[in-house]
Scaffold this motif. Structure first.
Motif, PDB file in Angstrom:
ATOM      1  N   GLY A 401       0.795  -1.229   0.000  1.00 43.95           N
ATOM      2  CA  GLY A 401       0.000   0.000   0.000  1.00 43.95           C
ATOM      3  C   GLY A 401       0.822   1.271   0.000  1.00 43.95           C
ATOM      4  N   ALA A 402       2.119   1.173  -0.315  1.00 45.91           N
ATOM      5  CA  ALA A 402       2.990   2.355  -0.256  1.00 45.91           C
ATOM      6  C   ALA A 402       2.538   3.460  -1.211  1.00 45.91           C
ATOM      7  CB  ALA A 402       4.427   1.951  -0.570  1.00 45.91           C
ATOM      8  N   PHE A 403       1.971   3.100  -2.359  1.00 39.67           N
ATOM      9  CA  PHE A 403       1.571   4.103  -3.345  1.00 39.67           C
ATOM     10  C   PHE A 403       0.133   4.583  -3.142  1.00 39.67           C
ATOM     11  CE2 PHE A 403       5.305   2.466  -5.368  1.00 39.67           C
ATOM     12  CZ  PHE A 403       5.793   3.518  -6.116  1.00 39.67           C
ATOM     13  N   SER A 404      -0.694   3.768  -2.523  1.00 33.02           N
ATOM     14  CA  SER A 404      -2.098   4.141  -2.327  1.00 33.02           C
ATOM     15  C   SER A 404      -2.345   4.766  -0.964  1.00 33.02           C
ATOM     16  CB  SER A 404      -2.989   2.909  -2.496  1.00 33.02           C
ATOM     17  OG  SER A 404      -2.677   1.924  -1.519  1.00 33.02           O
ATOM     18  N   GLY A 405      -1.357   4.692  -0.063  1.00 32.20           N
ATOM     19  CA  GLY A 405      -1.553   5.222   1.280  1.00 32.20           C
ATOM     20  C   GLY A 405      -2.459   4.361   2.127  1.00 32.20           C
ATOM     21  N   LYS A 406      -2.501   3.048   1.834  1.00 30.03           N
ATOM     22  CA  LYS A 406      -3.351   2.124   2.587  1.00 30.03           C
ATOM     23  C   LYS A 406      -2.491   1.128   3.352  1.00 30.03           C
ATOM     24  CE  LYS A 406      -7.117   2.422  -0.798  1.00 30.03           C
ATOM     25  NZ  LYS A 406      -7.972   1.674  -1.761  1.00 30.03           N
ATOM     26  N   ASP A 407      -2.986   0.730   4.506  1.00 30.50           N
ATOM     27  CA  ASP A 407      -2.278  -0.236   5.338  1.00 30.50           C
ATOM     28  C   ASP A 407      -2.664  -1.642   4.889  1.00 30.50           C
ATOM     29  OD1 ASP A 407      -0.813  -1.470   7.249  1.00 30.50           O
ATOM     30  OD2 ASP A 407      -2.088  -0.905   8.945  1.00 30.50           O
ATOM     31  N   ILE A 408      -1.828  -2.233   4.037  1.00 29.03           N
ATOM     32  CA  ILE A 408      -2.092  -3.553   3.474  1.00 29.03           C
ATOM     33  C   ILE A 408      -0.966  -4.489   3.888  1.00 29.03           C
ATOM     34  CG2 ILE A 408      -2.472  -4.870   1.352  1.00 29.03           C
ATOM     35  CD1 ILE A 408      -3.307  -2.269  -0.008  1.00 29.03           C
ATOM     36  N   ASP A 409      -1.330  -5.672   4.367  1.00 25.74           N
ATOM     37  CA  ASP A 409      -0.327  -6.645   4.797  1.00 25.74           C
ATOM     38  C   ASP A 409       0.534  -7.107   3.622  1.00 25.74           C
ATOM     39  OD1 ASP A 409      -1.246  -6.549   7.380  1.00 25.74           O
ATOM     40  OD2 ASP A 409      -2.539  -8.310   7.184  1.00 25.74           O
ATOM     41  N   ASN A 410       1.794  -7.398   3.908  1.00 24.77           N
ATOM     42  CA  ASN A 410       2.681  -7.962   2.897  1.00 24.77           C
ATOM     43  C   ASN A 410       2.045  -9.206   2.274  1.00 24.77           C
ATOM     44  OD1 ASN A 410       4.403  -5.991   3.784  1.00 24.77           O
ATOM     45  ND2 ASN A 410       5.826  -7.392   4.799  1.00 24.77           N
ATOM     46  N   ALA A 411       2.256  -9.390   0.988  1.00 23.53           N
ATOM     47  CA  ALA A 411       1.560 -10.453   0.264  1.00 23.53           C
ATOM     48  C   ALA A 411       2.529 -11.481  -0.297  1.00 23.53           C
ATOM     49  CB  ALA A 411       0.737  -9.860  -0.874  1.00 23.53           C
ATOM     50  N   LEU A 412       2.130 -12.746  -0.241  1.00 22.81           N
ATOM     51  CA  LEU A 412       2.866 -13.848  -0.852  1.00 22.81           C
ATOM     52  C   LEU A 412       2.043 -14.373  -2.014  1.00 22.81           C
ATOM     53  CD1 LEU A 412       5.252 -15.861  -0.810  1.00 22.81           C
ATOM     54  CD2 LEU A 412       3.846 -17.324   0.669  1.00 22.81           C
ATOM     55  N   VAL A 413       2.614 -14.277  -3.213  1.00 24.69           N
ATOM     56  CA  VAL A 413       1.897 -14.653  -4.431  1.00 24.69           C
ATOM     57  C   VAL A 413       2.657 -15.765  -5.136  1.00 24.69           C
ATOM     58  CG1 VAL A 413       1.043 -13.860  -6.655  1.00 24.69           C
ATOM     59  CG2 VAL A 413       0.995 -12.314  -4.688  1.00 24.69           C
ATOM     60  N   VAL A 414       1.940 -16.830  -5.501  1.00 26.32           N
ATOM     61  CA  VAL A 414       2.534 -17.918  -6.283  1.00 26.32           C
ATOM     62  C   VAL A 414       1.877 -17.899  -7.654  1.00 26.32           C
ATOM     63  CG1 VAL A 414       3.155 -19.335  -4.320  1.00 26.32           C
ATOM     64  CG2 VAL A 414       0.902 -19.584  -5.333  1.00 26.32           C
ATOM     65  N   GLY A 415       2.654 -18.177  -8.687  1.00 20.98           N
ATOM     66  CA  GLY A 415       2.097 -18.091 -10.030  1.00 20.98           C
ATOM     67  C   GLY A 415       2.735 -19.051 -11.010  1.00 20.98           C
ATOM     68  N   LEU A 416       2.193 -19.033 -12.205  1.00 15.32           N
ATOM     69  CA  LEU A 416       2.721 -19.832 -13.311  1.00 15.32           C
ATOM     70  C   LEU A 416       2.592 -19.028 -14.593  1.00 15.32           C
ATOM     71  CD1 LEU A 416       3.813 -22.502 -14.513  1.00 15.32           C
ATOM     72  CD2 LEU A 416       1.417 -23.194 -14.843  1.00 15.32           C
ATOM     73  N   GLN A 417       3.695 -18.911 -15.289  1.00 19.64           N
ATOM     74  CA  GLN A 417       3.714 -18.258 -16.606  1.00 19.64           C
ATOM     75  C   GLN A 417       3.908 -19.329 -17.672  1.00 19.64           C
ATOM     76  OE1 GLN A 417       7.315 -16.242 -18.250  1.00 19.64           O
ATOM     77  NE2 GLN A 417       6.102 -14.375 -17.976  1.00 19.64           N
ATOM     78  N   VAL A 418       3.119 -19.245 -18.725  1.00 23.24           N
ATOM     79  CA  VAL A 418       3.211 -20.179 -19.858  1.00 23.24           C
ATOM     80  C   VAL A 418       3.495 -19.355 -21.111  1.00 23.24           C
ATOM     81  CG1 VAL A 418       2.048 -21.922 -21.238  1.00 23.24           C
ATOM     82  CG2 VAL A 418       1.602 -21.770 -18.779  1.00 23.24           C
ATOM     83  N   LYS A 419       4.571 -19.682 -21.818  1.00 19.93           N
ATOM     84  CA  LYS A 419       4.898 -18.989 -23.060  1.00 19.93           C
ATOM     85  C   LYS A 419       5.032 -20.003 -24.188  1.00 19.93           C
ATOM     86  CE  LYS A 419       7.206 -14.791 -21.434  1.00 19.93           C
ATOM     87  NZ  LYS A 419       8.452 -13.954 -21.523  1.00 19.93           N
ATOM     88  N   ALA A 420       4.376 -19.701 -25.301  1.00 16.46           N
ATOM     89  CA  ALA A 420       4.434 -20.580 -26.466  1.00 16.46           C
ATOM     90  C   ALA A 420       4.702 -19.763 -27.716  1.00 16.46           C
ATOM     91  CB  ALA A 420       3.116 -21.356 -26.623  1.00 16.46           C
ATOM     92  N   THR A 421       5.575 -20.269 -28.577  1.00 21.81           N
ATOM     93  CA  THR A 421       5.908 -19.619 -29.836  1.00 21.81           C
ATOM     94  C   THR A 421       5.220 -20.380 -30.966  1.00 21.81           C
ATOM     95  OG1 THR A 421       8.057 -18.972 -28.967  1.00 21.81           O
ATOM     96  CG2 THR A 421       7.787 -18.893 -31.360  1.00 21.81           C
ATOM     97  N   PHE A 422       4.467 -19.630 -31.775  1.00 24.50           N
ATOM     98  CA  PHE A 422       3.718 -20.267 -32.852  1.00 24.50           C
ATOM     99  C   PHE A 422       4.594 -20.606 -34.036  1.00 24.50           C
ATOM    100  CE2 PHE A 422       0.021 -17.500 -31.239  1.00 24.50           C
ATOM    101  CZ  PHE A 422      -0.184 -18.372 -30.200  1.00 24.50           C
TER     102      PHE A 422
END
Length: 422
Positions: A401-422
């Motif tokens: 929340g540093a840019f919005s001025g809001k008190d937001i807890d630190n976040a843990l995000v897990v993800g998956l990126q898929v890239k394919a070339t045609f």
């Protein structure tokens, strides 16, 4: 406007299956759709080269932030390049590039975490658009290359040519320092404007890059302007100058020092007054620090980013980034990568003052938050086939929340990126 093109993993599998028998082994060919029975190779020999790629990014907020859930975004890019020398038998005829882009999906940053740096680098501008129509050729001497037309200036300036930064999924790393586009008329892919770019080789190791692009905020990110090459309302011209040094040898490196200036008149943050012109500077580094003598191809690269922009008009004034990428982490995985990075985005103190004043006027207490949003990201790039890359990814967002001025807890995000070339 052409109808939106929607590509999903299921459709990708269908495309692959439809061409598997015609073009040989699906697992070893260089592109998903293969050589089209030899037609693709023949067209390229004649001067017409088709390209295309898909990226899909799924991010799940496992802890902190705003909500526990997942979001998916995707990007589809289709292009064709015409080599005029081959097509018409010309001497140094140059090349014409046409690229169309489509984006769809939802933002994990906006919906789940509430942070400023996009967790999915391919989110934004959710519509089909023309992203490039340009002409490029050498001029007078092989050392001088000129490109002009409708394009994103970030394709040629502001990022590392090596592509090391796109071993990450967060837009804070992949691409360009975001305070450049956030605080000036700088445009990164897929946003494009009319402009001209010049590259001049000072020596085999040194290159100078200079460009000039039209600044048109009303067209940038506006779906109604997706197929309009001309500007709607020009506010000025942005001119970047970049010096590039390529270190050769056993431990190669790439160093970029740049400056840009936007002549537009814009409102000063926290004031009704206007400021004439805004600019910034940046330093980008990619340096190999270790090679495995016993296993060719295995190497460790370190990267660094620093950029600073106008305090009068930029939402955040500085960006710092650093990290390492290990290429060929295992002997049997020559195209895989392991990447670890840290980034820090510093909000403009003027913006913070505006938020504090708004909270005071509303009778609300302004939260005691840090002075910057920080990011730690770890990813593994698994090259499943020559045309398919899977990238499991973990991001830890500090002070979202540093840019919005809001008190937001630190976040843990897990993800998956898929890239394919045609």
């Amino acid at each position: 406007m052409p109808s939106a093109i929607r590509i999903t993993p299921t459709l990708l599998l269908a495309l692959a299956s439809s061409t598997a028998l015609a073009d040989g082994d699906l697992m070893t060919r260089s592109t998903l759709t293969g050589d089209w029975g030899g037609l693709r190779h023949q067209l390229e020999e004649d001067g017409v080269k088709f390209t295309g790629d898909y990226s899909g990014e799924t991010a799940y907020n496992a802890h902190g932030g705003l909500h526990r859930s997942a979001r998916y975004s995707q990007n589809l890019k289709l292009g064709v390049q015409f080599d005029l020398s081959k097509l018409y038998g010309l001497d140094n005829g140059g090349k014409v590039q046409l690229t169309i882009n489509d984006r769809r999906g939802n933002s994990a940053s906006e919906d789940l975490v509430g942070n400023r740096l996009p967790i999915q680098e391919n989110f934004g501008g959710l519509y089909t658009r023309l992203t490039e129509l340009s002409y490029e050729r050498t001029l007078f001497t092989p050392a001088l290359n000129v490109k002009l037309g409708y394009m994103a200036m970030g394709n040629d300036l502001g990022g590392l040519d090596s592509g090391i930064l796109c071993n990450f999924m967060n837009a804070g790393f992949c691409g360009h320092p975001l305070n450049m586009s956030g605080g000036s008329g700088w445009t990164n892919y897929p946003n494009a404007h009319l402009g001209v770019r010049v590259k001049y080789d000072l020596s085999p190791s040194w290159q100078l890059r200079v460009a000039a692009f039209n600044v048109d905020p009303e067209s940038n990110g506006n779906s109604s302007r997706a197929w309009h090459l001309g500007p709607k309302h020009t506010t000025g011209t942005v001119v970047p100058v970049e010096l590039v040094y390529k270190l050769q040898g056993e431990l190669p490196g790439e160093y970029k020092l740049g400056y840009y200036y936007d002549s537009s008149d814009v409102k000063r943050i926290g004031s009704d007054e206007e400021v004439s012109g805004r600019g910034g500077h940046y330093l980008l580094v990619d340096q190999a620090v270790w090679n495995d003598q016993g296993l060719p191809g295995r190497s460790l690269h370190a990267f660094g980013q620093y950029s600073a922009s106008s305090k009068a008009a930029s939402p955040f004034t500085r960006w710092y980034g650093a990290g390492v990428v290990l290429y060929k982490p295992f002997a049997g995985r020559p195209k895989d990568t392991v990447a670890l990075g840290y980034g820090r985005a510093v909000p403009n103190p003027r913006s913070r003052d505006v938020l504090e004043d708004a909270a005071f006027n509303a009778g609300e207490q302004f939260p005691d938050i840090d002075s910057a949003e920080q990011l730690v990201e770890l990813s593994y790039g698994y090259q499943a086939t020559p045309w398919l890359n899977l990238r499991p990814d973990v991001q830890y967002i500090i002070e979202p929340g540093a840019f919005s001025g809001k008190d937001i807890d630190n976040a843990l995000v897990v993800g998956l990126q898929v890239k394919a070339t045609f």
